[in-house]
Design a protein around this motif. Structure first.
Motif, PDB file in Angstrom:
ATOM      1  N   GLN A 117       8.804 -42.333   3.027  1.00  0.00           N
ATOM      2  CA  GLN A 117       8.190 -41.047   2.674  1.00  0.00           C
ATOM      3  C   GLN A 117       7.002 -41.254   1.748  1.00  0.00           C
ATOM      4  O   GLN A 117       5.968 -40.587   1.871  1.00  0.00           O
ATOM      5  CB  GLN A 117       9.204 -40.147   1.976  1.00  0.00           C
ATOM      6  N   THR A 118       7.160 -42.177   0.808  1.00  0.00           N
ATOM      7  CA  THR A 118       6.080 -42.465  -0.137  1.00  0.00           C
ATOM      8  C   THR A 118       4.860 -43.016   0.581  1.00  0.00           C
ATOM      9  O   THR A 118       3.718 -42.603   0.320  1.00  0.00           O
ATOM     10  CB  THR A 118       6.568 -43.463  -1.206  1.00  0.00           C
ATOM     11  N   ALA A 119       5.084 -43.946   1.516  1.00  0.00           N
ATOM     12  CA  ALA A 119       3.974 -44.525   2.274  1.00  0.00           C
ATOM     13  C   ALA A 119       3.239 -43.443   3.073  1.00  0.00           C
ATOM     14  O   ALA A 119       1.998 -43.420   3.116  1.00  0.00           O
ATOM     15  CB  ALA A 119       4.500 -45.613   3.205  1.00  0.00           C
ATOM     16  N   ALA A 120       4.007 -42.543   3.682  1.00  0.00           N
ATOM     17  CA  ALA A 120       3.381 -41.471   4.453  1.00  0.00           C
ATOM     18  C   ALA A 120       2.557 -40.554   3.556  1.00  0.00           C
ATOM     19  O   ALA A 120       1.454 -40.117   3.935  1.00  0.00           O
ATOM     20  CB  ALA A 120       4.462 -40.664   5.183  1.00  0.00           C
ATOM     21  N   MET A 121       3.072 -40.272   2.372  1.00  0.00           N
ATOM     22  CA  MET A 121       2.347 -39.425   1.424  1.00  0.00           C
ATOM     23  C   MET A 121       1.051 -40.103   0.977  1.00  0.00           C
ATOM     24  O   MET A 121      -0.018 -39.475   0.929  1.00  0.00           O
ATOM     25  CB  MET A 121       3.259 -39.128   0.225  1.00  0.00           C
ATOM     26  N   LEU A 122       1.115 -41.402   0.680  1.00  0.00           N
ATOM     27  CA  LEU A 122      -0.076 -42.128   0.232  1.00  0.00           C
ATOM     28  C   LEU A 122      -1.107 -42.241   1.352  1.00  0.00           C
ATOM     29  O   LEU A 122      -2.314 -42.074   1.125  1.00  0.00           O
ATOM     30  CB  LEU A 122       0.328 -43.518  -0.276  1.00  0.00           C
ATOM     31  N   ASP A 123      -0.630 -42.532   2.552  1.00  0.00           N
ATOM     32  CA  ASP A 123      -1.552 -42.656   3.680  1.00  0.00           C
ATOM     33  C   ASP A 123      -2.250 -41.335   3.983  1.00  0.00           C
ATOM     34  O   ASP A 123      -3.459 -41.310   4.276  1.00  0.00           O
ATOM     35  CB  ASP A 123      -0.793 -43.143   4.923  1.00  0.00           C
ATOM     36  N   GLY A 154      -7.884 -46.849  -7.403  1.00  0.00           N
ATOM     37  CA  GLY A 154      -7.935 -48.175  -6.794  1.00  0.00           C
ATOM     38  C   GLY A 154      -6.626 -48.465  -6.087  1.00  0.00           C
ATOM     39  O   GLY A 154      -5.865 -47.552  -5.749  1.00  0.00           O
ATOM     40  N   LEU A 155      -6.344 -49.742  -5.856  1.00  0.00           N
ATOM     41  CA  LEU A 155      -5.130 -50.135  -5.145  1.00  0.00           C
ATOM     42  C   LEU A 155      -3.888 -49.970  -6.017  1.00  0.00           C
ATOM     43  O   LEU A 155      -3.876 -50.382  -7.176  1.00  0.00           O
ATOM     44  CB  LEU A 155      -5.264 -51.593  -4.699  1.00  0.00           C
ATOM     45  N   TRP A 156      -2.827 -49.397  -5.446  1.00  0.00           N
ATOM     46  CA  TRP A 156      -1.546 -49.275  -6.128  1.00  0.00           C
ATOM     47  C   TRP A 156      -0.550 -50.247  -5.506  1.00  0.00           C
ATOM     48  O   TRP A 156      -0.462 -50.357  -4.275  1.00  0.00           O
ATOM     49  CB  TRP A 156      -0.983 -47.857  -6.018  1.00  0.00           C
ATOM     50  N   LEU A 157       0.213 -50.951  -6.347  1.00  0.00           N
ATOM     51  CA  LEU A 157       1.220 -51.896  -5.865  1.00  0.00           C
ATOM     52  C   LEU A 157       2.589 -51.206  -5.910  1.00  0.00           C
ATOM     53  O   LEU A 157       3.114 -50.903  -6.987  1.00  0.00           O
ATOM     54  CB  LEU A 157       1.225 -53.166  -6.718  1.00  0.00           C
ATOM     55  N   ALA A 205      -3.022 -39.105   1.960  1.00  0.00           N
ATOM     56  CA  ALA A 205      -4.007 -38.829   0.912  1.00  0.00           C
ATOM     57  C   ALA A 205      -5.160 -39.827   0.917  1.00  0.00           C
ATOM     58  O   ALA A 205      -6.106 -39.690   0.133  1.00  0.00           O
ATOM     59  CB  ALA A 205      -3.316 -38.847  -0.457  1.00  0.00           C
ATOM     60  N   GLY A 206      -5.082 -40.865   1.777  1.00  0.00           N
ATOM     61  CA  GLY A 206      -6.123 -41.887   1.805  1.00  0.00           C
ATOM     62  C   GLY A 206      -6.042 -42.854   0.630  1.00  0.00           C
ATOM     63  O   GLY A 206      -7.032 -43.512   0.296  1.00  0.00           O
ATOM     64  N   GLN A 207      -4.870 -42.953   0.021  1.00  0.00           N
ATOM     65  CA  GLN A 207      -4.690 -43.828  -1.142  1.00  0.00           C
ATOM     66  C   GLN A 207      -4.457 -45.274  -0.694  1.00  0.00           C
ATOM     67  O   GLN A 207      -3.614 -45.546   0.160  1.00  0.00           O
ATOM     68  CB  GLN A 207      -3.501 -43.353  -1.980  1.00  0.00           C
ATOM     69  N   LEU A 233       0.379 -37.826  -9.236  1.00  0.00           N
ATOM     70  CA  LEU A 233       0.233 -39.271  -9.376  1.00  0.00           C
ATOM     71  C   LEU A 233      -1.227 -39.664  -9.556  1.00  0.00           C
ATOM     72  O   LEU A 233      -1.567 -40.478 -10.430  1.00  0.00           O
ATOM     73  CB  LEU A 233       0.816 -39.975  -8.151  1.00  0.00           C
ATOM     74  N   SER A 234      -2.102 -39.110  -8.737  1.00  0.00           N
ATOM     75  CA  SER A 234      -3.518 -39.488  -8.797  1.00  0.00           C
ATOM     76  C   SER A 234      -4.173 -39.028 -10.085  1.00  0.00           C
ATOM     77  O   SER A 234      -5.167 -39.622 -10.542  1.00  0.00           O
ATOM     78  CB  SER A 234      -4.272 -38.927  -7.587  1.00  0.00           C
TER      79      SER A 234
END
Length: 445
Positions: A58-64, A41-44, A66-68, A34-35
């Motif tokens: 699960q998506t939120a945990a993956m993004l968090d 920057g910010l993803w909506l 990674a520091g996204q 994805l990255s």
């Protein structure tokens, strides 16, 4: 390299989608992909309450992890039924993109949410990706979005997701009706491809051998899948997802939805549009397509049984209503949907000379035409057997569509799109009403 990414690479210059991850634990392993393709920057992140539970957390945990940076766009649930991709919801997502300063969109969902984010990001000129939650349709990686506009479900061009993530554990545990919806959408290909060939032969429309090759690979991915889907078998789910992705690629390579959408989709769209406009029941798109496919397969069987010597071309041209008279029929049939329908019906309405030329060509090239449509066609019974093996609906009554409305879907849906199909040919031959009655007797109860 798997078959989906093989074609993404082969046709990279024609496709928006650059990568597809189909695997167990795919969400947890998706950030690098994805990255690589989304902006920094910010993803909506768009999800409704159901898709958030299925894959959003699960998506939120993956993004968090990674520091996204991300924010959630909550797709509102209506009082009854599921969210609908319409102009209002797309505008809301576009506004959220601007207000949050987001630089990319991420859809967590299936058809509706993917289409909202696709169209919203396309109109805002921003990249997007999708994390799928159900193998329910073939539009994940297609460059079109289905939007309810002016009461009619239409398709509009947009930018496809740069990345598609399909976590097989999420996909296989989707509501089962959504799984068989995906199968129903794909079961249309033998018949929709016949429509595509019919249109190319009789109207000279574009046909793509390259897209056909991709569709054939998609058909092979479905072999042995149907009977294993009720078990939520991961390998069968993978075959279904691969076939759905290949269908989306084929549409992009062809430059239209023709490889995957013919008369059977018009029947489904008619059910949808009358549901929204007149508050009538409907089912998932792919479930409706599956029953529509059995319908158009029956019509093709009737066409093959027809003796071309019985086609009276002069009589058919003489019986062709003047456009003004036919327009009056459309106004009576569609009521408040007339304005949305007539703009599609009029460009496809034949002149007497056009009708004469087409029917003459049909009679003169009868065996050639039939040979071409038979090259992809399957019998109604073989299609029905496969749908039954997956415990998918095979009758209009199972869609909660009453008999009169089902008949009208067969007899009248040709006018909601300017795309030549077996429905149009049957109407031009003067047999559509008769064949619709016979199809309903077989496919209702």
């Amino acid at each position: 390299m798997d078959i989906v990414n093989k074609y993404l690479t082969q046709y990279a210059d024609q496709l928006d989608t650059k990568a597809c991850l189909i695997a167990r634990n795919a969400i947890a392993d998706s950030y690098e992909l994805l990255s690589e393709h989304l902006a920094d920057g910010l993803w909506l992140v768009a999800a409704d309450e159901n898709t958030w539970e299925a894959a959003g957390e699960q998506t939120a945990a993956m993004l968090d992890a990674a520091g996204q940076k991300w924010e959630r766009f909550e797709v509102p649930m209506p009082d009854e039924g599921d969210p609908i991709c319409d102009d209002t919801l797309i505008d809301s997502y576009r506004e959220a993109l601007r207000e949050t300063g987001a630089v990319s969109g991420l859809a967590v969902g299936a058809g509706t949410i993917n289409d909202v984010v696709k169209m919203g990001c396309h109109l805002e000129d921003q990249p997007m990706a999708v994390i799928g939650t159900a193998p329910s349709m073939n539009g994940y990686n297609s460059a079109i979005a289905a939007v309810l506009s002016d009461g009619v479900k239409t398709t509009g061009p947009c930018t496809a997701p740069l990345v598609v993530i399909a976590d097989l554990d999420v996909m296989a545990e989707a509501p089962y009706r959504m799984i068989v919806s995906g199968l129903g959408d794909l079961m249309s290909k033998p018949v929709s491809n016949s429509d595509w060939r019919l249109s190319a032969r009789l109207k000279g429309t574009h046909h793509s051998p390259e897209a056909m090759e991709i569709i054939e690979h998609g058909a092979r991915a479905l072999e042995g899948v149907a009977e294993k889907l009720p078990e939520r078998d991961r390998d069968a789910t993978k075959g279904l997802v691969e076939s759905l992705m290949l269908s989306g690629i084929a549409m992009s390579v062809a430059g239209s939805s023709s490889p995957a959408s013919g008369g059977e989709h018009l029947i489904s769209h008619f059910i949808d549009m009358t549901a929204y406009a007149f508050d009538q029941p409907h089912d998932l798109h792919g479930c409706q397509v599956g029953v529509g496919t059995l319908t158009t397969a029956l019509l093709y069987e009737k066409l093959q049984a027809l003796d071309p010597a019985t086609i009276d071309i002069d009589a058919r041209v003489e019986a062709l209503p003047a456009w003004d008279d036919y327009e009056a029929q459309l106004r009576e049939r569609f009521g408040k949907l007339f304005d949305a329908v007539v703009k599609h019906a009029k460009p496809g309405y034949p002149s007497p000379d056009e009708l004469r030329a087409r029917l003459t060509q049909l009679v003169d090239e009868w065996e050639m035409v039939l040979d071409e449509v038979r090259s992809t066609l399957r019998s109604e019974q073989s299609l029905e057997d496969e749908l039954r093996a997956a415990e998918a609906p095979v009758r209009f009554a199972a869609l909660d569509v009453d008999k009169d409305r089902a008949r009208r879907a067969i007899a009248h849906s040709k006018d909601i799109r300017n795309r030549y199909t077996i429905l149009h040919l049957a109407w031009e031959l003067g047999v559509l009403d008769e064949w619709a009655d016979e199809a309903i007797e077989h496919l209702y109860e």
